[in-house]
Design a protein around this motif. Sequence first.
Motif: not given
Length: 583
Positions: A361-367, A347-355, A229-242
Amino acid sequence: MREQKLSYYINKASELNNQSFDQKIRIALLGSFTLNGLAETIQVKCAEKKIQCTTYVGNYNQYNQEILNPTSNLYKFNPEISFLLIDTRTLLMDLFHHSHSVSVEERRKLVDEKINKILSLATKFSQTTKSKLVLANFSIPTFSSYGIFENKTDFGFHRMLNEINTKISDALSNSDSVYVYDFAGFVTKFGEKNIFDYKQFFFGDMKISLDYIPYLASNLMSYVIGYMGISKKCIVLDLDNTLWGGIVGEDGFNGLKLGPEPPGNAFMEFQKVLLSLHQRGIILAINSKNNYDDAIKVIRDHPYMQLREDHFASLKINWNDKVSNMKDIANEINIGLDSIVFFDDDPVNREYMRINLPQVETIELPQDSSEFVNILKDLNEFSVLNITQEDQQRGKMYSEQRKRVELEKSTPDLEGFLKQLDLKISIKKANEFTIPRISQLTLKTNQFNLTTKRYQENDIKKFSQDTNYFIGCAQVEDKFGDNGITGVFIVYKENQKEWFLDTFLLSCRVMGREVERGILSHIINKAKEAGVEKIRAQFVPTSKNKPIEDFLPNCGFKKDADSWVYSIKSSFEIPSCLTVSAE
């Protein structure tokens, strides 16, 4: 997503002895071939999810004996999930190479025999243990001695295997204790020549290449996530270039890359997959640093947007930092931060969120945006063992929830807001339609949950058939729509004078609306009718269920040693804003 080498997991597994987590699971692995490294990899992947995993690996090709012997080491181990992998060669034996050497009638007879044998094994296993059984289906080799004429053959080699897979899947489709893992799909995804390495097969009867054991373990972890019962419930998305290519504040509405031509088609495809997840019950939200008017115009009016405003449960489009926005999103939707998966190209936003919010669960996205779709599809974070009607309606429900929030903000006090909502609570019994949802809520609800006891569907079925238990659930409606089944209670009738409130929970979706009092009033009324004198309950605190901490004392329960007791003689009134009815 690329996996670590098998050696990494084997080395990591040796370091787990000193680690202990609150959640524990026992997993059995049974197979007709060598499964080197699979147990260690699953142990490490469980540890990454803060689950302590103990494994049992059956003896080589002894799955039949272990399942049929009720005193086998398998049953002594008492697993909670068991994986059974039988390879196609073992299944068909000599006919793996020579299926066309026997008549069509004999091939049909053989197929029926194999299906019946596998189903009887699954039945025997389910009768002997409470463990979930995950049975792998059979890969279909691309080679046939008949070559291009194979598909012209009456009930040929490939048709035989397709028939076995289809009939086993159909026979088990309604089972809540046996699941079919699509191993054939796994082979298709990664390629037959990658999965099956002749050199390793000849050397040690390895029918899954060691390089792909970690990928198999990742697939099997989906069942662990669903079971726990540990499945995630929500995907939060950036807009520009996402969600689209380009920056709306610089490139403008017409300059964005979104549409049927490259590179806009990559973003369009990404949105289509997100929409399909939304339709099966995954919540979507936006967390974007942007000018609101510019961004919302794209969401509302762009001809190639697949996701519109109503698809999002929360829209944080502003210039606040994304960590603050994320906290606001979790509060607004009423879910834990550990239920969220975050997609952001920066990547800056992702690292800020992880810290700052490692729970997310912050997903690593390629360019390269063309890879976004595969990364999303490879996630097993949303795995559940059952998708209920409430799940399928969740997107619509959260769209309605935004309207409730707007009404609450425009109403000066809580009482006035609740009266305007016109809340109706319908108490339903545990039956074949509601049991899957009742189980799901016990597995997933963390915040408003007295004891956080977890129950599988089989458990709920047994309770519902036992006259010593009183089980029900609550469907909640208001003027904005139907919230679905969002409350559960399980009462154990200890004796004629005393009942024990084993489980009492409420989905975060309807917290803060006095619904819990309506459900409790129904339990108290039933107790009065039965001549019960008191109801006893316990609050078992966890790191997440603080919202229910004061529920018992606020409802008239008095502390008694390690329990809380409600005297039926006490009067209990429900708020005037509620209407409660029962089947």
